[in-house]
Enzyme design. Sequence first.
Site, mmCIF file in Angstrom:
data_model
loop_
_atom_site.group_PDB
_atom_site.id
_atom_site.type_symbol
_atom_site.label_atom_id
_atom_site.label_comp_id
_atom_site.label_asym_id
_atom_site.label_seq_id
_atom_site.Cartn_x
_atom_site.Cartn_y
_atom_site.Cartn_z
ATOM 1 N N ARG A 175 0.845 -1.197 0.000
ATOM 2 C CA ARG A 175 0.000 0.000 0.000
ATOM 3 C C ARG A 175 0.874 1.239 0.000
ATOM 4 O O ARG A 175 2.028 1.210 0.439
ATOM 5 C CB ARG A 175 -0.917 0.008 1.225
ATOM 6 C CG ARG A 175 -1.843 -1.205 1.324
ATOM 7 C CD ARG A 175 -2.634 -1.156 2.623
ATOM 8 N NE ARG A 175 -3.541 -2.294 2.745
ATOM 9 C CZ ARG A 175 -3.227 -3.447 3.337
ATOM 10 N NH1 ARG A 175 -2.018 -3.604 3.866
ATOM 11 N NH2 ARG A 175 -4.108 -4.431 3.411
ATOM 12 N N HIS A 269 -2.856 2.424 -5.645
ATOM 13 C CA HIS A 269 -3.648 1.219 -5.394
ATOM 14 C C HIS A 269 -3.885 0.454 -6.694
ATOM 15 O O HIS A 269 -4.025 -0.772 -6.689
ATOM 16 C CB HIS A 269 -4.979 1.583 -4.741
ATOM 17 C CG HIS A 269 -5.464 0.541 -3.791
ATOM 18 N ND1 HIS A 269 -4.810 0.244 -2.616
ATOM 19 C CD2 HIS A 269 -6.529 -0.299 -3.845
ATOM 20 C CE1 HIS A 269 -5.456 -0.725 -1.977
ATOM 21 N NE2 HIS A 269 -6.503 -1.068 -2.702
ATOM 22 N N ARG A 272 -1.026 -1.739 -7.086
ATOM 23 C CA ARG A 272 -1.209 -2.888 -6.188
ATOM 24 C C ARG A 272 -2.129 -3.918 -6.836
ATOM 25 O O ARG A 272 -1.851 -5.121 -6.827
ATOM 26 C CB ARG A 272 -1.783 -2.387 -4.863
ATOM 27 C CG ARG A 272 -2.070 -3.445 -3.813
ATOM 28 C CD ARG A 272 -2.441 -2.727 -2.515
ATOM 29 N NE ARG A 272 -3.137 -3.564 -1.568
ATOM 30 C CZ ARG A 272 -2.535 -4.337 -0.659
ATOM 31 N NH1 ARG A 272 -1.225 -4.395 -0.630
ATOM 32 N NH2 ARG A 272 -3.233 -5.042 0.204
ATOM 33 N N HIS A 295 -3.584 -9.236 3.185
ATOM 34 C CA HIS A 295 -5.020 -9.325 3.408
ATOM 35 C C HIS A 295 -5.306 -10.257 4.587
ATOM 36 O O HIS A 295 -4.763 -11.360 4.654
ATOM 37 C CB HIS A 295 -5.737 -9.873 2.164
ATOM 38 C CG HIS A 295 -5.817 -8.893 1.049
ATOM 39 N ND1 HIS A 295 -5.974 -9.261 -0.273
ATOM 40 C CD2 HIS A 295 -5.768 -7.537 1.037
ATOM 41 C CE1 HIS A 295 -6.010 -8.184 -1.039
ATOM 42 N NE2 HIS A 295 -5.887 -7.127 -0.263
ATOM 43 N N TYR A 304 -9.185 -10.522 -7.348
ATOM 44 C CA TYR A 304 -8.219 -10.494 -8.438
ATOM 45 C C TYR A 304 -8.397 -11.680 -9.381
ATOM 46 O O TYR A 304 -7.988 -11.618 -10.530
ATOM 47 C CB TYR A 304 -6.801 -10.460 -7.870
ATOM 48 C CG TYR A 304 -6.559 -9.247 -7.014
ATOM 49 C CD1 TYR A 304 -6.530 -7.971 -7.566
ATOM 50 C CD2 TYR A 304 -6.411 -9.365 -5.642
ATOM 51 C CE1 TYR A 304 -6.350 -6.847 -6.777
ATOM 52 C CE2 TYR A 304 -6.217 -8.252 -4.842
ATOM 53 C CZ TYR A 304 -6.194 -7.005 -5.422
ATOM 54 O OH TYR A 304 -6.025 -5.902 -4.639
#
Length: 323
Positions: A175, A269, A272, A295, A304
């Site tokens: 992040r 992001h 990411r 996560h 994803y």
Amino acid sequence: MREAVDDFADHLARVRNRSAQTVRAYVTDLVSLLDHAVRMGCADLTELDLTVLRSWLAKQRTMGAARTSLARRAAAARTFSAWAHRTGLLAGDVAAPLASPRAHLELPTVLRADQAAALMDAPDRSHAPTTTDAGDAAPARSDDAAPAGGGNDEPAAVLLRDRLLLELLYGTGVRISEACGLDIADVDQARRVVRVLGKGGRERSVPYGVPAQRALDAWLAQGRPALAAPRSGRALLLGARGGRLNPTTARRIVAGYADAAGLPRVTPHGLRHSAATHLLEGGADLRAVQELLGHSSLASTQIYTHVSVERLRAAYRQAHPRA
């Protein structure tokens, strides 16, 4: 009520170990809720009930709040209600039945691998965006965007920093707050691993590749010494005036390079998202990607897989004669 708000904020920060940003968001939501309750005639906290809570959320929706915002506010109300019940401020957990609006599932925007590579190369091609180091205390100036040359090492150092920033964001999937929070000691160059302090104070180790190592070597040898100041401390990434790089500035840097290189609009992001998608498309295990991204739940990582399926469908429609 003010004392209850202060105690709740202290509980979130000290007991639940929530980030400062989360504490601010929940406290802001709680103040809005209690203000609404007073307007509805609640003289004190004990009169708070489900009708008031639902009325508050309904008002937020009529004012145009997004579903994601409503879901967060409902979560804040439930968290506060449960805490207030445990501490004796409420006779019951009045928000327990409060439902959250389901947010629309939006697939994240990702770059193709060739687009990501072009973005990584943008600082080397002097595709320098116009940004300011808002994280530094001095008045804003635009030396982040200056090309190298002119007998001044600072603009060249900024480009080296930008290259490392891009490589870290895409190469590790961290992040933006995590990247800007890195200290030099958090980087294990022998193993090519960075130690990251993520949400909830959870620490994880994330590997990075050879391109990021090259960018790191150049930054530490030539870039950081040119920008370092007494207030730099041990921060890895520095602003143009020597302070720790601010996440807001870092977002401008990423967006500026993408625009200068003619790429789709991308955020940190988005890099990411791109890193996670490219890992899965390359055959990485979903659990491994979960660990890399930090996560807490596998459900957060599974989005994803939908991105990859959408790309597969697009390729099928474009190439298959029966599509």
